[in-house]
Design an enzyme around this catalytic site. Structure first.
Site, PDB file in Angstrom:
ATOM      1  N   ASP A 165      31.136  19.384  36.792  1.00 41.37           N
ATOM      2  CA  ASP A 165      32.260  18.443  36.731  1.00 41.37           C
ATOM      3  C   ASP A 165      32.659  18.072  35.302  1.00 41.37           C
ATOM      4  O   ASP A 165      31.934  18.367  34.336  1.00 41.37           O
ATOM      5  CB  ASP A 165      31.935  17.168  37.529  1.00 41.37           C
ATOM      6  CG  ASP A 165      30.480  16.713  37.385  1.00 41.37           C
ATOM      7  OD1 ASP A 165      29.851  17.049  36.372  1.00 41.37           O
ATOM      8  OD2 ASP A 165      29.982  16.039  38.294  1.00 41.37           O
ATOM      9  N   ASN A 203      24.667   6.420  45.123  1.00 39.12           N
ATOM     10  CA  ASN A 203      25.355   6.329  46.422  1.00 39.12           C
ATOM     11  C   ASN A 203      25.298   7.660  47.177  1.00 39.12           C
ATOM     12  O   ASN A 203      26.044   7.864  48.123  1.00 39.12           O
ATOM     13  CB  ASN A 203      26.814   5.883  46.229  1.00 39.12           C
ATOM     14  CG  ASN A 203      27.627   6.871  45.400  1.00 39.12           C
ATOM     15  OD1 ASN A 203      27.119   7.894  44.963  1.00 39.12           O
ATOM     16  ND2 ASN A 203      28.890   6.559  45.172  1.00 39.12           N
ATOM     17  N   HIS A 211      26.006  10.652  45.916  1.00 37.67           N
ATOM     18  CA  HIS A 211      26.951  11.702  45.519  1.00 37.67           C
ATOM     19  C   HIS A 211      26.234  12.895  44.882  1.00 37.67           C
ATOM     20  O   HIS A 211      25.159  12.743  44.299  1.00 37.67           O
ATOM     21  CB  HIS A 211      28.089  11.162  44.630  1.00 37.67           C
ATOM     22  CG  HIS A 211      27.713  10.784  43.240  1.00 37.67           C
ATOM     23  ND1 HIS A 211      28.138   9.621  42.640  1.00 37.67           N
ATOM     24  CD2 HIS A 211      26.964  11.415  42.290  1.00 37.67           C
ATOM     25  CE1 HIS A 211      27.680   9.566  41.405  1.00 37.67           C
ATOM     26  NE2 HIS A 211      26.972  10.643  41.173  1.00 37.67           N
ATOM     27  N   GLU A 229      32.105  11.934  46.057  1.00 40.40           N
ATOM     28  CA  GLU A 229      31.741  10.593  46.496  1.00 40.40           C
ATOM     29  C   GLU A 229      31.661  10.546  48.024  1.00 40.40           C
ATOM     30  O   GLU A 229      32.155  11.455  48.703  1.00 40.40           O
ATOM     31  CB  GLU A 229      32.807   9.600  45.992  1.00 40.40           C
ATOM     32  CG  GLU A 229      32.969   9.564  44.475  1.00 40.40           C
ATOM     33  CD  GLU A 229      31.836   8.836  43.745  1.00 40.40           C
ATOM     34  OE1 GLU A 229      30.717   8.714  44.290  1.00 40.40           O
ATOM     35  OE2 GLU A 229      32.062   8.406  42.597  1.00 40.40           O
TER      36      GLU A 229
HETATM   37  C1  F6R Z   1      26.656  15.132  36.696  1.00 41.73           C
HETATM   38  C2  F6R Z   1      26.867  14.905  38.112  1.00 41.73           C
HETATM   39  C3  F6R Z   1      26.398  13.687  38.826  1.00 41.73           C
HETATM   40  C4  F6R Z   1      25.022  13.192  38.350  1.00 41.73           C
HETATM   41  C5  F6R Z   1      24.632  11.932  39.126  1.00 41.73           C
HETATM   42  C6  F6R Z   1      23.293  11.385  38.663  1.00 41.73           C
HETATM   43  O1  F6R Z   1      27.188  16.361  36.300  1.00 41.73           O
HETATM   44  O2  F6R Z   1      27.470  15.729  38.725  1.00 41.73           O
HETATM   45  O3  F6R Z   1      26.344  13.943  40.204  1.00 41.73           O
HETATM   46  O4  F6R Z   1      24.087  14.200  38.553  1.00 41.73           O
HETATM   47  O5  F6R Z   1      25.606  10.961  38.942  1.00 41.73           O
HETATM   48  O6  F6R Z   1      23.441  10.942  37.354  1.00 41.73           O
HETATM   49  P1  F6R Z   1      22.177  10.536  36.453  1.00 41.73           P
HETATM   50  O7  F6R Z   1      21.381  11.766  36.290  1.00 41.73           O
HETATM   51  O8  F6R Z   1      22.776  10.056  35.166  1.00 41.73           O
HETATM   52  O9  F6R Z   1      21.446   9.471  37.211  1.00 41.73           O
END
Ligand code: F6R
Length: 235
Positions: free
Chosen positions: A63, A129, A131, A136
């Site tokens: 992303d 959450n 994701h 989301e």
């Molecule tokens: C990042 C991504 C997100 C993160 C998720 C966890 O490229 O796609 O799904 O993996 O938000 O984020 P952290 O690792 O910062 O807790």
């Protein structure tokens, strides 16, 4: 889903790093799906220290924020350069383009890149959450690369990377859940108590778009690497 429980974030990074390097060494051409955020930082550090051969490796990231210049320090392009791409030499590195007036075209182009470079191993982090990527709750399990409005919870979790909370972008381009599920193998990592509820839901919750990570229950080759804290509600 296979679960590997480790003591802490350091051990988690080592286990995941070794799985990725085994994959890199297993084939002449390899495509890795990569993630940003806090969870993979220890893995990228191990890449920088050990410098495995990645000349035959293509990477596709999950992303990118919408509206940030690639060179903006808070873009995922910059994150990947700083953590990995400036330190090792790859065959090719791809991230979605979130800085264009034609985002729909950029989404289509990215999906084409994934089609041409089927992902051998996809590394994922897990949102509080549930994701995966920036998919989301409520996202269709068959979605391809698309534009997403980030939830308050995600913007709040990511504000630490920005000078002001209001600078956290509202939109992002993300691989869809359908795009992610095409990977031949998936490794998802989560550490810390903040992830415990999402880990439990992902592993033993009912498969539902209310928790995007439950889509992984439908994939035949997923390894979940969690530390004791993140796994605490599953025992
Ligand atoms: C990042 C991504 C997100 C993160 C998720 C966890 O490229 O796609 O799904 O993996 O938000 O984020 P952290 O690792 O910062 O807790």
């Amino acid at each position: 889903m296979k679960v590997i429980e480790v003591k802490n974030a350091e051990e988690l990074s080592m286990v995941a790093y070794e799985k990725i390097v085994d994959k890199i060494n297993s084939k002449e051409e390899v495509t890795l799906g990569l993630a940003t955020g806090g969870s993979p930082l220890g893995i990228y550090e191990l890449f920088r220290i050990n410098k495995p051969n990645t000349a035959h490796v293509t990477t596709v990231n999950l992303d990118e924020y919408v509206g940030l210049n690639e060179n903006d320090q808070t873009s995922y392009h910059s994150y990947m350069k700083k953590q990995l791409f400036n330190h090792l030499s790859f065959k090719a590195n791809y991230l979605p383009n979130g800085n264009t007036t034609n985002l729909n075209e950029a989404c289509k182009a990215y999906e084409e890149i994934i089609r041409k470079n089927p992902v051998d191993l996809q590394l994922l982090g897990l949102g509080e959450n549930g994701h995966i990527g920036f998919n989301e709750p409520g996202t269709s399990f068959t979605s391809s690369t698309h534009i997403v409005e980030l939830t308050k919870s995600t913007r709040n979790a990511n504000k630490i990377y920005f000078e002001n909370e209001k600078d956290v972008p509202t939109y992002a381009v993300t691989m869809g859940i359908g795009s992610i599920l095409k990977a031949k193998e998936i490794v998802i990592i989560a550490y810390g108590l903040k992830k415990a509820a999402a880990v439990k839901e992902m592993l033993i919750g009912q498969v539902s778009d209310g928790c995007p990570a439950t889509a992984l229950q439908n994939h035949p080759n997923v390894t979940v690497v969690v530390d004791e804290e993140a796994y605490t509600l599953c025992k």
